[in-house]
Scaffold this active site. Structure first.
Site, short mmCIF file in Angstrom:
data_model
loop_
_atom_site.label_atom_id
_atom_site.label_comp_id
_atom_site.label_asym_id
_atom_site.label_seq_id
_atom_site.Cartn_x
_atom_site.Cartn_y
_atom_site.Cartn_z
N HIS A 70 15.14 -20.35 16.34
CA HIS A 70 14.41 -19.72 15.22
C HIS A 70 13.32 -20.64 14.67
O HIS A 70 13.49 -21.85 14.57
CB HIS A 70 15.37 -19.23 14.14
CG HIS A 70 15.99 -20.26 13.27
ND1 HIS A 70 15.39 -20.73 12.12
CD2 HIS A 70 17.20 -20.89 13.32
CE1 HIS A 70 16.18 -21.59 11.51
NE2 HIS A 70 17.28 -21.72 12.23
N ASP A 182 15.27 -28.08 11.08
CA ASP A 182 16.01 -26.83 11.11
C ASP A 182 15.02 -25.69 10.86
O ASP A 182 14.65 -25.42 9.73
CB ASP A 182 17.10 -26.84 10.03
CG ASP A 182 17.92 -25.57 9.99
OD1 ASP A 182 17.81 -24.75 10.91
OD2 ASP A 182 18.68 -25.41 9.02
N GLU A 216 15.97 -16.10 10.69
CA GLU A 216 17.35 -16.53 10.88
C GLU A 216 17.98 -16.97 9.57
O GLU A 216 19.17 -16.71 9.32
CB GLU A 216 17.39 -17.69 11.90
CG GLU A 216 18.80 -18.10 12.33
CD GLU A 216 19.44 -19.17 11.45
OE1 GLU A 216 20.64 -19.44 11.64
OE2 GLU A 216 18.77 -19.72 10.54
N GLU A 217 17.20 -17.62 8.72
CA GLU A 217 17.74 -18.20 7.50
C GLU A 217 18.21 -17.16 6.50
O GLU A 217 18.93 -17.48 5.55
CB GLU A 217 16.71 -19.12 6.84
CG GLU A 217 16.33 -20.34 7.66
CD GLU A 217 17.45 -21.38 7.76
OE1 GLU A 217 18.53 -21.14 7.19
OE2 GLU A 217 17.23 -22.41 8.42
N ASP A 239 19.91 -24.46 18.06
CA ASP A 239 19.75 -24.69 16.63
C ASP A 239 20.01 -26.17 16.35
O ASP A 239 19.99 -26.99 17.27
CB ASP A 239 20.69 -23.78 15.84
CG ASP A 239 20.13 -23.37 14.48
OD1 ASP A 239 19.77 -24.27 13.69
OD2 ASP A 239 20.06 -22.16 14.19
N HIS A 326 19.03 -28.70 5.38
CA HIS A 326 18.53 -27.92 4.24
C HIS A 326 18.12 -28.81 3.07
O HIS A 326 18.29 -28.45 1.90
CB HIS A 326 19.56 -26.87 3.79
CG HIS A 326 19.62 -25.68 4.68
ND1 HIS A 326 20.08 -24.45 4.27
CD2 HIS A 326 19.23 -25.51 5.97
CE1 HIS A 326 20.01 -23.58 5.28
NE2 HIS A 326 19.48 -24.22 6.32
#
Length: 359
Positions: A70, A182, A216-217, A239, A326
């Site tokens: 992603h 990410d 995706e998130e 990922d 994150h």
């Protein structure tokens, strides 16, 4: 005499993806990077209503192998402007609220970028109880240096997206930091895999479809629609995974994974056992180090959507070890990223006509 560390040159494709601002639903800049690096090497590249990029190599090949990483990231969505011109926002994706205040942000507007700073009351203005409390999202704002709502709305609009401004930087040898490894790392891995397969003299037996997935998130949305459209026999999601080689983490709960230890290869109900075994065989044959991750439920990745699309897809998951997921400064070892590319190239080349992962 100590051995001299070799210099490491980061791949420009990856750096450009990391520089791209692409929160979920606003992936335009990352799409452009994919279009520049992957599309010219593919036999075809399609786009869809969710913003996925779907590049195909060897369209007559069998089986159909889908590689998904992603390209979206976290962001702040402008929802309200008060009379003094301060912007209030909602979070896009799972942002740790403690990480929000005091950040430089770039807001994408119809007239270009607008710079801002995320604000909250200074610690000196908080009483004892407030100092212990993590501020709610509605207690924070973005300051763009204006004096009124009218002036603010001349520069930004409701629904504009903001991203934190923390760019790519090499820290030590091949260890690097950036805002959005990410999952720009995963998007790079699947795109670069297709590029290398396209450049080889011998094409794989499989049709290889590399997908930079959107959203995706906020619920693996791009992977859900892309998998339905591609209809693969076999798929690998790429990922990032939690490296646990830092203080204050209980390895009994989260496993033992380290930067520089190679790709994390997942095993569990979300993973097809035939695909898992072939990934390990390919890694062993090529001398690629790896770490095995066990997950007892559908993973928090595109793999959970891919596995149950249509009549089901033989699905694997390969992750790049990452510290501080994150947050504005995520850390990976670029050697692990390269090892993921090598593993996927080997896996694609290992597939034979008729392989489907049924067991």
């Amino acid at each position: 005499m100590p051995k001299k560390a070799r210099s490491f040159t980061p791949p420009q494709f990856l750096v450009d993806l990391l520089d791209a601002r692409s929160p979920s639903g606003y992936e335009t800049e990352a799409q452009a990077v994919w279009d520049a690096y992957v599309a010219p090497k593919a036999d075809s590249t399609a786009r869809d209503a969710l913003g996925n990029r779907i590049s195909t190599l060897n369209p007559e090949g069998d089986p159909v192998l889908m590689l998904a990483g992603h390209m979206d990231e976290l962001g702040l969505l402008v929802t309200y402007v008060n009379k003094e011109g301060f912007l209030y926002f909602a979070t896009v994706g799972g942002i740790d609220r403690v990480m929000i205040p005091g950040r430089r942000v770039a807001i994408q507007t119809k007239n270009g970028l607008v710079r801002g700073v995320t604000g909250k009351r200074a610690v000196h203005l908080l009483d004892g109880d407030d100092r212990k409390r993590v501020p709610e999202v509605h207690d924070m704002w973005i300051d763009i240096g204006v004096g009124s709502r009218k002036e603010a709305l001349e520069r930004v609009s409701i629904g504009d997206i903001a991203t934190v401004e923390h760019g790519f930087e090499l820290m030590n040898k091949s260890v690097a930091l950036a805002r959005a490894f990410d999952n720009k790392a995963g998007a790079y891995v699947v795109g670069e895999t297709l590029v290398r397969l396209a450049s080889a003299r011998k094409k794989p037996a499989a049709r290889v479809v590399a997908v930079a997935t959107a959203q995706e998130e906020i619920g693996v949305r791009g992977a859900t629609t892309a998998t339905f459209g591609v209809n693969p026999h076999i798929a690998i999601a790429v990922d990032v995974g939690h490296a646990t080689d830092h203080p204050d983490v209980d390895k009994r709960r989260f496993g033992d994974f380290r930067l520089g230890g190679g790709p994390m290869i997942c095993r569990g109900p979300n993973i097809n056992p035939w695909v898992f075994d072939l990934l390990l065989t390919c890694a062993d044959r090529a001398g690629i180090p790896y770490q095995i991750e066990a997950d007892p439920r559908p993973t928090g990745t595109d793999a959970r959507a891919i596995q149950i699309a249509r009549a089901g897809v033989a699905t694997g998951l390969v992750s790049v070890p990452l510290r501080y997921m994150h947050t504005p400064c995520e850390i990976v070892d670029l050697e692990d990223v390269e090892a993921c590319v090598q593993l996927l190239v080997e896996f694609a080349r290992a597939l034979k006509h008729g392989d489907n992962g049924h067991w």
